[in-house]
Write a protein that holds these residues in place. Sequence first.
Motif, PDB file in Angstrom:
ATOM      1  N   GLU A  45       2.213 -10.894   1.496  1.00 16.48           N
ATOM      2  CA  GLU A  45       1.723  -9.630   0.940  1.00 16.48           C
ATOM      3  C   GLU A  45       2.336  -8.435   1.666  1.00 16.48           C
ATOM      4  O   GLU A  45       2.678  -7.432   1.047  1.00 16.48           O
ATOM      5  CB  GLU A  45       0.198  -9.553   1.031  1.00 16.48           C
ATOM      6  N   THR A  46       2.461  -8.544   2.983  1.00 14.93           N
ATOM      7  CA  THR A  46       3.046  -7.459   3.770  1.00 14.93           C
ATOM      8  C   THR A  46       4.502  -7.244   3.380  1.00 14.93           C
ATOM      9  O   THR A  46       4.943  -6.108   3.177  1.00 14.93           O
ATOM     10  CB  THR A  46       2.927  -7.753   5.277  1.00 14.93           C
ATOM     11  N   ALA A  47       5.262  -8.330   3.235  1.00 13.55           N
ATOM     12  CA  ALA A  47       6.666  -8.220   2.842  1.00 13.55           C
ATOM     13  C   ALA A  47       6.788  -7.604   1.451  1.00 13.55           C
ATOM     14  O   ALA A  47       7.620  -6.713   1.218  1.00 13.55           O
ATOM     15  CB  ALA A  47       7.333  -9.590   2.874  1.00 13.55           C
ATOM     16  N   SER A  48       5.939  -8.049   0.529  1.00 13.84           N
ATOM     17  CA  SER A  48       5.967  -7.515  -0.835  1.00 13.84           C
ATOM     18  C   SER A  48       5.601  -6.034  -0.836  1.00 13.84           C
ATOM     19  O   SER A  48       6.249  -5.223  -1.506  1.00 13.84           O
ATOM     20  CB  SER A  48       4.985  -8.310  -1.697  1.00 13.84           C
ATOM     21  N   TRP A  49       4.570  -5.675  -0.086  1.00 11.98           N
ATOM     22  CA  TRP A  49       4.137  -4.283   0.002  1.00 11.98           C
ATOM     23  C   TRP A  49       5.254  -3.412   0.580  1.00 11.98           C
ATOM     24  O   TRP A  49       5.525  -2.323   0.076  1.00 11.98           O
ATOM     25  CB  TRP A  49       2.875  -4.184   0.843  1.00 11.98           C
ATOM     26  N   LEU A 100       7.871  -2.733  -1.996  1.00  9.88           N
ATOM     27  CA  LEU A 100       7.380  -1.767  -2.968  1.00  9.88           C
ATOM     28  C   LEU A 100       7.417  -0.351  -2.403  1.00  9.88           C
ATOM     29  O   LEU A 100       7.892   0.581  -3.062  1.00  9.88           O
ATOM     30  CB  LEU A 100       5.957  -2.122  -3.400  1.00  9.88           C
ATOM     31  N   VAL A 101       6.948  -0.183  -1.184  1.00  5.97           N
ATOM     32  CA  VAL A 101       6.947   1.141  -0.540  1.00  5.97           C
ATOM     33  C   VAL A 101       8.373   1.668  -0.412  1.00  5.97           C
ATOM     34  O   VAL A 101       8.639   2.837  -0.694  1.00  5.97           O
ATOM     35  CB  VAL A 101       6.246   1.080   0.833  1.00  5.97           C
ATOM     36  N   ALA A 102       9.301   0.807  -0.003  1.00  5.78           N
ATOM     37  CA  ALA A 102      10.699   1.233   0.136  1.00  5.78           C
ATOM     38  C   ALA A 102      11.286   1.649  -1.212  1.00  5.78           C
ATOM     39  O   ALA A 102      11.997   2.651  -1.309  1.00  5.78           O
ATOM     40  CB  ALA A 102      11.529   0.114   0.756  1.00  5.78           C
ATOM     41  N   ALA A 103      10.967   0.892  -2.259  1.00  8.82           N
ATOM     42  CA  ALA A 103      11.477   1.224  -3.598  1.00  8.82           C
ATOM     43  C   ALA A 103      10.907   2.555  -4.091  1.00  8.82           C
ATOM     44  O   ALA A 103      11.630   3.381  -4.655  1.00  8.82           O
ATOM     45  CB  ALA A 103      11.142   0.107  -4.585  1.00  8.82           C
ATOM     46  N   ILE A 104       9.624   2.784  -3.866  1.00 12.28           N
ATOM     47  CA  ILE A 104       9.012   4.042  -4.292  1.00 12.28           C
ATOM     48  C   ILE A 104       9.581   5.202  -3.481  1.00 12.28           C
ATOM     49  O   ILE A 104       9.930   6.248  -4.043  1.00 12.28           O
ATOM     50  CB  ILE A 104       7.473   3.973  -4.165  1.00 12.28           C
ATOM     51  N   ALA A 105       9.722   5.017  -2.176  1.00  9.12           N
ATOM     52  CA  ALA A 105      10.287   6.083  -1.329  1.00  9.12           C
ATOM     53  C   ALA A 105      11.705   6.415  -1.770  1.00  9.12           C
ATOM     54  O   ALA A 105      12.076   7.591  -1.865  1.00  9.12           O
ATOM     55  CB  ALA A 105      10.261   5.655   0.136  1.00  9.12           C
TER      56      ALA A 105
END
Length: 114
Positions: free
Chosen positions: A92-96, A99-104
């Motif tokens: 979950e941490t890796a997936s999160w 996602l955060v990197a893609a949004i940023a």
Amino acid sequence: MAKTSADLLPGTLDMLILKAVSLKPLHGYGVLLRIAQISKDVLDVPQGSLYPALYRLEHQGLIDAAWGESENKRRAKFYTLTSAGRKRLREETASWNRLVAAIASSLKATPDEV
């Protein structure tokens, strides 16, 4: 910054609970306090959301529960992370983080890049 729980994405609460319990065994209210602490008081999880999530995580085998005594000498159920819970937290941490990197990255886009 104001506290908020309404902005949590689906599935985020489970990840936060797993993280909190991974740090040390905690009873339910302790999980609430730990999430507030590690989020620097930005996240405030309602008890009405926490306890069903703890029940669900326990029945999925991601956390174990054992009765013990809380700091105020009351009987409380303490939760610990299982090996399956540690694995899920890593995933979950890796997936999160992806996602955060893609949004940023998306938010940094400029008209030149379109």
